[in-house]
Design an enzyme around this catalytic site. Structure first.
Site, PDB file in Angstrom:
ATOM      1  N   LYS A 148       0.846  -1.206   0.000  1.00  0.00           N
ATOM      2  CA  LYS A 148       0.000   0.000   0.000  1.00  0.00           C
ATOM      3  C   LYS A 148       0.881   1.256   0.000  1.00  0.00           C
ATOM      4  O   LYS A 148       0.590   2.236  -0.687  1.00  0.00           O
ATOM      5  CB  LYS A 148      -0.941  -0.011   1.217  1.00  0.00           C
ATOM      6  CG  LYS A 148      -2.043  -1.065   1.077  1.00  0.00           C
ATOM      7  CD  LYS A 148      -2.836  -1.326   2.353  1.00  0.00           C
ATOM      8  CE  LYS A 148      -3.778  -2.505   2.124  1.00  0.00           C
ATOM      9  NZ  LYS A 148      -4.593  -2.868   3.272  1.00  0.00           N
TER      10      LYS A 148
ATOM     11  N   GLN B  27      -4.822  -2.116   9.451  1.00  0.00           N
ATOM     12  CA  GLN B  27      -4.696  -3.421   8.796  1.00  0.00           C
ATOM     13  C   GLN B  27      -5.268  -4.509   9.707  1.00  0.00           C
ATOM     14  O   GLN B  27      -4.950  -4.581  10.892  1.00  0.00           O
ATOM     15  CB  GLN B  27      -3.217  -3.689   8.471  1.00  0.00           C
ATOM     16  CG  GLN B  27      -2.975  -4.912   7.605  1.00  0.00           C
ATOM     17  CD  GLN B  27      -3.568  -4.803   6.197  1.00  0.00           C
ATOM     18  OE1 GLN B  27      -3.714  -3.719   5.640  1.00  0.00           O
ATOM     19  NE2 GLN B  27      -3.922  -5.928   5.620  1.00  0.00           N
TER      20      GLN B  27
ATOM     21  N   ASP C 152     -11.136   2.242   3.707  1.00  0.00           N
ATOM     22  CA  ASP C 152     -11.418   0.807   3.544  1.00  0.00           C
ATOM     23  C   ASP C 152     -12.914   0.549   3.343  1.00  0.00           C
ATOM     24  O   ASP C 152     -13.307  -0.541   2.932  1.00  0.00           O
ATOM     25  CB  ASP C 152     -10.985   0.034   4.805  1.00  0.00           C
ATOM     26  CG  ASP C 152      -9.617  -0.624   4.663  1.00  0.00           C
ATOM     27  OD1 ASP C 152      -9.231  -0.959   3.524  1.00  0.00           O
ATOM     28  OD2 ASP C 152      -8.944  -0.811   5.698  1.00  0.00           O
TER      29      ASP C 152
END
Ligand code: GUN
Length: 294
Positions: free
Chosen positions: A53, A97, A120
């Site tokens: 990322k 994460q 997200d």
């Protein structure tokens, strides 16, 4: 032989489009978008995902920051960092994460993220907006799959789409998105999971199969119908003798399915790179809605 849905190629196109947008922003003397990733612990897959990322951010011209915590971090410490990022005018979007260690309540963490920075698309407010077909951040993997179907002009209207797996990240949102009144969408959706008996009875009748269960080579050619569209979300690490020490294997038995399917995503090079590109897209969207609307 099935058409290959080349996620790597499409993801590069999308990243080029984003990079172009960022160049225009910077030429206009504005700061570039800024994504922050929070990584807890030493999970090998999570470290690799987060590093990718950060690499993607560099590629498209975003600023990025990585915040690392040990696996012993407390929920309070994590919540404090989230609060700081929520308030920071310098941060457009951030991700925590997953998975998180057992002492941390994942739902509490997700709920603490400001929905406007939730790139997200995991916050219940954004999930609800998605379900109601309002503008919001779509979770990156489902967003990537939709974009792949769109760019390859795969007809989804009136098709029977069977999804395997009901995770909050992929299966559940995907089932909602494929049934929405839009393109891609307008499919008749069946969401199958670990309690579905005889999954092959569903997959054999599917025009589109989306597998997200993490069971290497689960879907065989004799479980799909001729011409089916097969989307493989599974990415399992299998140890091998390579330098990396592992290879990535999908849920789809590519060799047998490619002879029967009409179109198919490879692993690697299918859904994975699309997911990465869509996180960049969501971050750009967060930037545009925060900076320009100030
Ligand atoms: N873990 C596996 N996939 C994801 C993802 O898309 N976002 C986050 N935050 N964690 C993940």
């Amino acid at each position: 032989m099935a058409q290959i849905l080349d996620g790597l190629k499409i993801s590069k196109e999308i990243k080029t489009e984003i990079r172009y947008d960022v160049e225009k922003i910077v030429e206009g003397k504005r700061r570039p978008p800024h994504l922050v990733a929070i990584l807890v612990g030493q999970n090998g897959a999570s470290i690799a995902y987060v590093n990718n990322k950060i690499k993607d951010c560099r590629e498209v011209g975003f600023k990025s920051s990585l915040v690392k915590f040990p696996s012993t971090v407390s929920e309070a410490e994590l919540l404090e960092k989230i609060n700081e990022l929520n308030l920071s005018k310098d941060v457009d979007g951030f991700i925590v994460q997953l998975p998180l260690p057992p002492q941390i309540d994942q739902e509490k963490i997700i709920m603490a993220i400001d929905p406007r920075k939730d790139v997200d698309g995991f916050h219940p407010e954004n999930f609800g907006k998605m379900a109601l077909e309002m503008d919001t951040f779509l979770p990156a993997t489902p967003f990537g799959i939709l974009t792949l179907l769109e760019r390859y002009q795969i007809d989804t209207k009136g098709k029977h789409c069977v999804i395997i797996g009901r995770s909050r990240i992929v299966g559940k949102p995907m089932s909602i998105l494929m049934g929405r009144k839009d393109f891609p969408g307008n499919s008749t959706v069946t969401l199958t999971h670990s309690y579905t008996p005889h999954i092959e009875e569903f997959t054999k009748n599917a025009d589109i199969v989306i597998t997200a269960l993490g069971d290497p080579n689960f879907l065989k050619g004799d479980m799909i119908k001729q011409g089916a569209i097969v989307i493989d979300v599974g990415i399992t690490r299998i140890e091998d003798q390579s330098d990396k020490g592992y290879k990535l294997v999908g849920d789809v038995d590519f060799e047998s399915c490619k002879e029967i399917a009409g179109a198919i995503t490879p692993v690697p090079g299918g859904v994975g790179p699309m997911t990465r590109a869509m996180l960049m897209k969501n971050t750009l969207l967060a930037y545009k809605t925060s900076v320009y609307n100030d």
